[in-house]
Design an enzyme around this catalytic site. Structure first.
Site, PDB file in Angstrom:
ATOM      1  N   ARG A 127     -13.119  12.387  36.913  1.00 32.56           N
ATOM      2  CA  ARG A 127     -13.579  13.751  36.666  1.00 32.56           C
ATOM      3  C   ARG A 127     -14.727  14.056  37.628  1.00 32.56           C
ATOM      4  NH1 ARG A 127     -15.792  15.001  30.673  1.00 32.56           N
ATOM      5  NH2 ARG A 127     -17.428  13.578  31.371  1.00 32.56           N
TER       6      ARG A 127
ATOM      7  N   TYR B 223     -25.316  23.543  34.148  1.00 30.36           N
ATOM      8  CA  TYR B 223     -25.864  23.085  32.859  1.00 30.36           C
ATOM      9  C   TYR B 223     -27.022  22.116  33.099  1.00 30.36           C
ATOM     10  CZ  TYR B 223     -26.494  20.042  28.844  1.00 30.36           C
ATOM     11  OH  TYR B 223     -27.066  19.276  27.853  1.00 30.36           O
TER      12      TYR B 223
ATOM     13  N   SER C 264     -31.708  16.069  28.782  1.00 30.73           N
ATOM     14  CA  SER C 264     -30.489  15.260  28.865  1.00 30.73           C
ATOM     15  C   SER C 264     -30.636  14.218  29.960  1.00 30.73           C
ATOM     16  CB  SER C 264     -29.316  16.182  29.199  1.00 30.73           C
ATOM     17  OG  SER C 264     -28.196  15.435  29.611  1.00 30.73           O
TER      18      SER C 264
ATOM     19  N   THR D   6     -28.638  13.756  32.009  1.00 27.22           N
ATOM     20  CA  THR D   6     -28.040  14.363  33.199  1.00 27.22           C
ATOM     21  C   THR D   6     -29.106  14.677  34.261  1.00 27.22           C
ATOM     22  OG1 THR D   6     -26.377  15.975  33.878  1.00 27.22           O
ATOM     23  CG2 THR D   6     -28.083  16.788  32.431  1.00 27.22           C
TER      24      THR D   6
ATOM     25  N   LYS E  61     -31.375  22.235  32.412  1.00 27.02           N
ATOM     26  CA  LYS E  61     -32.243  21.236  31.766  1.00 27.02           C
ATOM     27  C   LYS E  61     -33.380  20.848  32.714  1.00 27.02           C
ATOM     28  CE  LYS E  61     -30.088  21.005  27.925  1.00 27.02           C
ATOM     29  NZ  LYS E  61     -30.691  21.579  26.729  1.00 27.02           N
TER      30      LYS E  61
END
Ligand code: NAD
Ligand code: UD1
Length: 338
Positions: free
Chosen positions: A292, A149, A124, A126, A153
């Site tokens: 967020r 999460y 990802s 990310t 990865k």
């Protein structure tokens, strides 16, 4: 060529299975049905007009995986199976490390024991973390992740790199996805999130169909053209086609390859809302909320390496992504049938 697709009934996996089978690849799917419905298997078969093998099995089940490798002739693996909700990963880190990292370790061990050393892994964007500046290139430092999460990865990327260093008979392709949205043109396959969607597009489509009252835009004070977060949205079918190129790569040479799969174009939250309204003819009510936690202002991909080395680039634009997401949502207001 025969490819084992882990997590093949999920959102990206199902679209990839369709493209693989249409390209003449023999597909075997393993999925534990944790985050999908079995009816997605029927939808794939209906689209490709033929049957293929499904094993309902958890990738952490070594015996189960061994049996699959004994029964099937597997040339390579595309590894989608994993948990992917960022917020949930903060609450349940052990479950995320177990499912994603431990699951991958079991899979790799079984692959090695059966002499199968070719894998394409779903990573990802990310992994680029908070500090790299877009367009993100594959040689940038990774690892500054903000949640469990993302850490799974990053950890799996490290494991796969170490594995290649230890034994260069492996052929490993890490694919760093940007923001997949959209659905199959037929409207019969798409994203089917459980509960309240975490991601932007499924939230918008659920507002459009009347399931949610309004969208909350997470912050309009970012340093972007309209103050809302900018991302690189990519049509899931383009993403699926990128996997075919990646499998061909690992089939043709050994090595450790890393590619971004994105379009290279950044759209803000409000750009996406506008594009969706145009595609659907539905107005999306929204309010501006707080930022967020963990979000960054801008994230989009450099597409050069994937194009130069795989000959792949995304072809579908934001209009098509919105149209296809909307077709899927209207034809399947409650997602896949049970
Ligand atoms: P998804 O949840 O729709 O699909 C994952 C599939 O894996 C599901 O069908 C689930 O039942 C299965 N699965 C999960 N754990 C399993 C296990 N232990 N054993 C067997 N099957 C298992 O998710 P997706 O959006 O299709 O994502 C696929 C992969 O791509 C994931 O690894 C995800 O982290 C990664 N990814 C997704 C995105 C995204 O925005 N969707 C972005 C970057 C990376
Ligand atoms: C999220 C994940 C990321 C994962 C990616 C793809 C976080 C912090 N990051 O990224 O790890 O790889 O999904 O699955 O969750 N937005 C709203 N309102 C909403 C939903 C989203 O304004 O209701 C905004 C977000 O602030 C962001 C953009 O829309 O600016 C896209 O959000 P999202 O679809 O969740 O993707 P990412 O944040 O890029």
């Amino acid at each position: 060529m025969s490819v084992l697709v882990t997590g093949g009934l999920g959102y990206i996996g199902s679209h990839t299975c369709v493209e693989l089978i249409n390209a003449g690849v023999d597909v075997v799917v393993v999925d534990n049905l944790y985050n999908c419905k079995k009816s997605s298997y029927d939808r794939i078969k209906a689209l490709v007009g033929r049957d293929f093998k499904l094993y309902i099995c958890d990738i952490r089940d070594k015996q189960g995986l061994n049996q699959i490798f004994e029964e099937e002739k597997i040339d390579s693996v595309i590894h989608f199976a994993g948990l992917k909700a960022v917020g949930e990963s903060v609450e349940k880190p052990l479950e995320y490390f177990d499912n994603n990292v431990n699951g991958t370790l079991v899979l790799l061990d079984v692959m090695r024991n059966h002499g199968c050393k070719k894998i394409v892994f779903s990573s990802s964007a990310t992994v680029y973390g908070l500090n790299n500046v877009s367009p993100l290139t594959e040689d940038m430092e990774v690892g500054g992740v903000t949640n469990p999460y993302g850490r799974t990865k990053y950890m799996i990327e490290c494991i796969l790199k170490d594995l290649y260093t230890s034994d260069n008979e492996w052929s490993i392709c890490l694919l760093r996805y940007f923001n997949p949205i959209g659905a199959h043109k037929s409207g019969t396959m798409g994203e089917d999130p459980n509960g309240i969607p975490n991601n932007l597009m499924p939230y918008i489509t659920q507002v459009a169909i009347g399931k949610r009252e309004q969208l909350t835009v997470y912050g309009n004070d970012y340093d972007t053209h309209d103050g809302t977060g900018v991302r690189d949205y990519i049509h899931v079918v383009d993403l699926a086609l990128g996997h075919i190129k990646a499998v061909e790569k690992v089939e043709s040479e050994n090595g450790l390859f890393i590619y971004n799969l994105g379009t290279g174009i950044g759209y803000s939250v409000l750009d996406v809302v506008k594009a969706f309204e145009k595609a659907s003819n539905v107005t999306i009510p929204y309010k501006i909320g707080a930022r967020r936690a963990g979000d960054i202002a801008t994230c989009y991909s450099s597409t050069k390496k994937a194009f130069d080395e795989l000959g792949w680039k995304a072809e579908r634009g934001i209009e098509e992504m919105c149209e296809d997401s909307w077709r899927w949502q209207t034809q399947n207001p409650n997602g896949y049938p049970d």
